[in-house]
Design a protein around this motif. Sequence first.
Motif, PDB file in Angstrom:
ATOM      1  N   VAL A 164      46.559  10.175   8.398  1.00 47.16           N
ATOM      2  CA  VAL A 164      44.793  11.538   8.173  1.00 47.16           C
ATOM      3  C   VAL A 164      45.823  12.157   8.099  1.00 47.16           C
ATOM      4  N   ASP A 165      45.684  12.788   7.236  1.00 46.02           N
ATOM      5  CA  ASP A 165      45.720  14.663   7.360  1.00 46.02           C
ATOM      6  C   ASP A 165      45.066  15.370   7.053  1.00 46.02           C
ATOM      7  N   LEU A 166      45.227  16.620   8.388  1.00 44.37           N
ATOM      8  CA  LEU A 166      44.228  17.813   8.781  1.00 44.37           C
ATOM      9  C   LEU A 166      44.932  18.644   7.745  1.00 44.37           C
ATOM     10  N   THR A 167      46.103  19.280   7.109  1.00 42.07           N
ATOM     11  CA  THR A 167      45.461  20.239   6.736  1.00 42.07           C
ATOM     12  C   THR A 167      45.570  20.879   5.880  1.00 42.07           C
ATOM     13  N   ASN A 168      44.407  20.711   5.304  1.00 37.31           N
ATOM     14  CA  ASN A 168      43.481  20.962   4.853  1.00 37.31           C
ATOM     15  C   ASN A 168      41.749  20.312   5.669  1.00 37.31           C
ATOM     16  N   ASN A 190      37.840  11.704   1.257  1.00 35.80           N
ATOM     17  CA  ASN A 190      38.236  13.467   1.815  1.00 35.80           C
ATOM     18  C   ASN A 190      37.150  13.051   2.728  1.00 35.80           C
ATOM     19  N   ALA A 191      36.535  13.823   3.721  1.00 32.93           N
ATOM     20  CA  ALA A 191      35.854  14.161   4.645  1.00 32.93           C
ATOM     21  C   ALA A 191      35.503  15.577   4.786  1.00 32.93           C
ATOM     22  N   LYS A 192      34.471  15.984   5.714  1.00 34.93           N
ATOM     23  CA  LYS A 192      33.866  17.402   5.864  1.00 34.93           C
ATOM     24  C   LYS A 192      34.381  16.881   7.784  1.00 34.93           C
TER      25      LYS A 192
END
Length: 418
Positions: free
Chosen positions: A142-146, A163-165
């Motif tokens: 999981v990438d939460l950078t953006n 990609n999820a909000k």
Amino acid sequence: MLSTHVHQNTKSVEEVDVAIIGAGPSGSIAASLLHAQGKRVLVLEKQHFPRFSIGESLLPCCMQVIAEANMLDAVNQAGFQYKNGAAFRCGDQYTTFDFEDKFSQGPGTTFQVERAKFDKLLADEATKQGVEIRYGQSVESVDLTNAPQLTVNREAGESYRVNAKFILDASGFGRVLPRLLELGKPSSLPTRTAVFNHIQDNITCSDFDRNKILISVHPQNQDIWYWLIPFSDGRCSIGVVAEPHLLGDLTANLDDVLLEMVSQEPGLKRLLANAELINECGILKGYSANVTTLANQKFALLGNAGEFLDPVFSSGVTIAMQSASLAAKALVKQLDGESINWQTEYAEPLMKGVDTFRTYVEAWYDCRFQEAIFYQQPDVTIKQMICSILAGYAWDQKNPFVSESKRRLNMVVELCRS
């Protein structure tokens, strides 16, 4: 339909409003509630349903959330074992709680369920409502950078990205986000182990109430307790819970461990004299867990993925469903453009109930709550208030045993002792 965009690496990236990790009760309920509000939801489930799980004795409070997700008719018609209360036994002491004779408003009955069937039913109902659930899909990173991005592996080996909000982690004991984001922290509860199985119970004793879960206490060590959960097909779930060193050699055959522990409790030994083990025994070690963060603007942890206390009062599924309902309400607001404080609108309201359960779990193991449960001349009103908590209504702040759980419990224990 899920829209698809192609990035420079030519791998497709799917765009959704909410990615939900796990299709168990909290995942299916949350997906249903969000889909009903027009949100694009994708549920990613590592296993294939039906699959085995414990946590088979529901609490009446669950029924409100099941109804909220428009799944109540399906659950009522599924043929699960009716449940109207809980029974407790310690030696010659035996007492029952009737969940309809409680302080809090709300349903007073529920079901005891084989989770393989129950979880599949909820997931299938969510699918019928239009939710997309993909089985055999493992979230690897999981990438939460953006904006949150998940890398998902299919069983065949190829991976894709989503990609999820927002991400909801409903992965239960898999605890995907706590593991990937290093959110775990030690539980305040001691390390305990559960050994369990399903049995063909062959119970002939006329004094056994199949409409209640039976919690039995070991006659020599009140730290050790057993669950016996009847199902509607003549089977039961049986389990023993204790600190590991009290269970004997856990490297040996677990069937032998379970049978030996059951033989040490005379009431269970009598009830299950003709019982037959159905499956290989399962074991759950060090199940109590906690996290540093339950939610922020990009993710929320539901149910066991966030915090799991102990199976003694069957609170796990109730907490999971309550978390799904609370998170879905907050998330709809955020997706609709409102500013949400996840601490005050999700974490704190959820933890009020979790901490109520924690009071009684801790007091069960230090035996104070056992004193109250087995007290032979209980005050009717106090018993109704305690019964509400055992029925799952741990968020009812009108109940003094919720709003002042520690003080009120200590008061009752002192009354019992005097």
